[in-house]
Write a protein that holds these residues in place. Structure first.
Motif, short mmCIF file in Angstrom:
data_model
loop_
_atom_site.label_atom_id
_atom_site.label_comp_id
_atom_site.label_asym_id
_atom_site.label_seq_id
_atom_site.Cartn_x
_atom_site.Cartn_y
_atom_site.Cartn_z
N LEU A 110 0.84 -1.19 0.00
CA LEU A 110 0.00 0.00 0.00
C LEU A 110 0.87 1.24 0.00
CD1 LEU A 110 -2.51 -0.99 2.83
CD2 LEU A 110 -2.90 -1.21 0.38
N THR A 132 1.36 4.64 1.75
CA THR A 132 0.96 5.24 3.01
C THR A 132 0.80 6.74 2.88
OG1 THR A 132 3.24 5.58 3.77
CG2 THR A 132 2.24 3.43 4.22
N SER A 133 0.26 7.34 3.92
CA SER A 133 0.05 8.79 3.94
C SER A 133 1.36 9.56 3.92
CB SER A 133 -0.77 9.17 5.19
OG SER A 133 -0.11 8.74 6.36
N TRP A 193 -5.81 -7.03 5.20
CA TRP A 193 -6.43 -6.45 4.00
C TRP A 193 -7.83 -6.99 3.79
CZ3 TRP A 193 -7.74 -8.47 -0.93
CH2 TRP A 193 -8.01 -7.50 -1.90
N SER A 199 -10.27 -5.67 6.39
CA SER A 199 -10.57 -4.23 6.25
C SER A 199 -11.83 -3.97 5.44
CB SER A 199 -9.38 -3.52 5.58
OG SER A 199 -9.26 -3.88 4.21
N GLU A 242 -15.99 2.39 3.42
CA GLU A 242 -15.07 2.71 2.34
C GLU A 242 -14.34 4.02 2.57
OE1 GLU A 242 -12.92 1.72 -0.84
OE2 GLU A 242 -14.44 0.46 0.10
N ASP A 243 -15.00 5.02 3.13
CA ASP A 243 -14.36 6.31 3.34
C ASP A 243 -13.33 6.27 4.46
OD1 ASP A 243 -16.35 5.84 5.18
OD2 ASP A 243 -16.87 7.94 5.45
N ARG A 266 -11.69 3.21 5.31
CA ARG A 266 -10.83 2.05 5.09
C ARG A 266 -9.43 2.42 4.62
NH1 ARG A 266 -10.13 -1.10 0.42
NH2 ARG A 266 -9.26 -3.16 0.88
N LYS A 267 -9.32 3.32 3.67
CA LYS A 267 -8.01 3.64 3.09
C LYS A 267 -7.06 4.21 4.13
CE LYS A 267 -5.82 6.21 -0.68
NZ LYS A 267 -6.03 7.16 -1.83
N SER A 311 -3.65 2.42 5.80
CA SER A 311 -2.37 3.13 5.78
C SER A 311 -1.73 3.13 7.16
CB SER A 311 -2.59 4.56 5.28
OG SER A 311 -1.38 5.29 5.31
#
Length: 274
Positions: free
Chosen positions: A110, A112-113, A125, A128, A133-134, A136-137, A141
């Motif tokens: 992934l 990351t931020s 994964w 998760s 959905e909003d 999860r990302k 991370s």
């Protein structure tokens, strides 16, 4: 001649009547087909009925779309968070063969931020998908930043594993129709495989859960094991849409509902994973 004409008239009348009757029958069949098509379309657009998730083998009963059994919510939290933070270094076990000969987990890469690429375990994964959905990302991370690279190491002297030990899950507290607040008290235990050295980190979280719709996989017979695992997470008709720090003060029911500082005067980290 007059007699011949008189004999032909009944034949003509029978043909006309037969033609009209046949045409009328075709119209009736066409109308029935149209009516049936409209009924099928209404059924395809109708949401599947919701059921209360019962425990102890009880028969489920139809209920309101937003109703969920409290024990089912607690089991959903336990299953999701355990799958999320149990890092064994091997792929999830889906059959006897995989249990006898577990396969190394290559992980899921992934971004990351912080801009770099890091890995999460396959089980994290998959689990998760029980998260909105909003959310999860960003959550994945943060998990990637927490996951040690040694989890994916094939070197026995470097390999690590982790396990989430849940001590308590509080009864769900309904905050509005179809939404609940659930406290979880747990420890995240990371262990070095070579010397069995352990690091124990308190992992006390306040999870916000809501009821959602569920649509089964359209082609279950050709689904992969990972796809089936993902859809099994959504089959419980629940999702986690926020995770906060849980503060163990007095009573769970007396905790502040303030998002910015859920522990009152106690300082907490801004990260939902700290």
């Amino acid at each position: 001649m007059t007699n011949l004409l008189n004999n032909k008239k009944p034949k003509s009348n029978i043909l006309n009547t037969f033609a009209i009757a046949t045409f009328s029958l075709h119209l009736l069949v066409l109308f029935l087909f149209i009516l049936q098509g409209l009924n099928i379309r209404q059924l395809s657009l109708r949401k599947p009925p919701s059921f209360v998730q019962m425990i102890d083998g009880k028969t489920p009963t139809a209920t309101d779309d937003l109703a969920r059994d409290p024990e089912a919510i607690r089991q959903f939290i336990s299953k999701t968070m355990t799958s999320m933070f149990n890092w064994s270094g091997t792929l999830p076990v889906n059959n006897v063969e995989a249990a006898v000969k577990p396969q190394p987990d290559p992980g899921i890469t992934l971004r990351t931020s912080q801009g770099g690429n890091q890995k999460v375990t396959t089980s994290s994964w998959v689990a998760s998908f029980a998260i909105s959905e909003d959310f999860r990302k960003g959550f994945l991370s943060a998990i990637a930043q927490m996951t040690p690279a040694e989890v994916f190491s094939n070197n026995p002297t470097q390999a690590m594993s982790a396990e989430l030990i849940i001590k308590r899950i509080y009864p769900p507290e309904q905050i509005e129709p179809g939404k609940w607040r659930v406290g979880m008290v747990a420890d995240l235990i990371q262990k070095k495989r070579a010397d069995d050295r352990r690091t124990i980190t308190p992992f006390n979280k306040d999870l916000l859960v809501r009821a959602v719709d569920y649509y089964p996989h359209p082609l279950p017979e050709i689904s992969t094991d990972i796809q089936k695992a993902i859809y099994s997470n959504r089959a419980q008709k629940l999702e986690i849409y926020e995770i906060r720090t849980l503060c163990l003060i007095d009573n769970y029911s007396n905790l502040s509902n303030d998002k910015s500082n859920p522990c009152g005067n106690i300082r907490t980290s801004d990260s939902f994973l700290r």
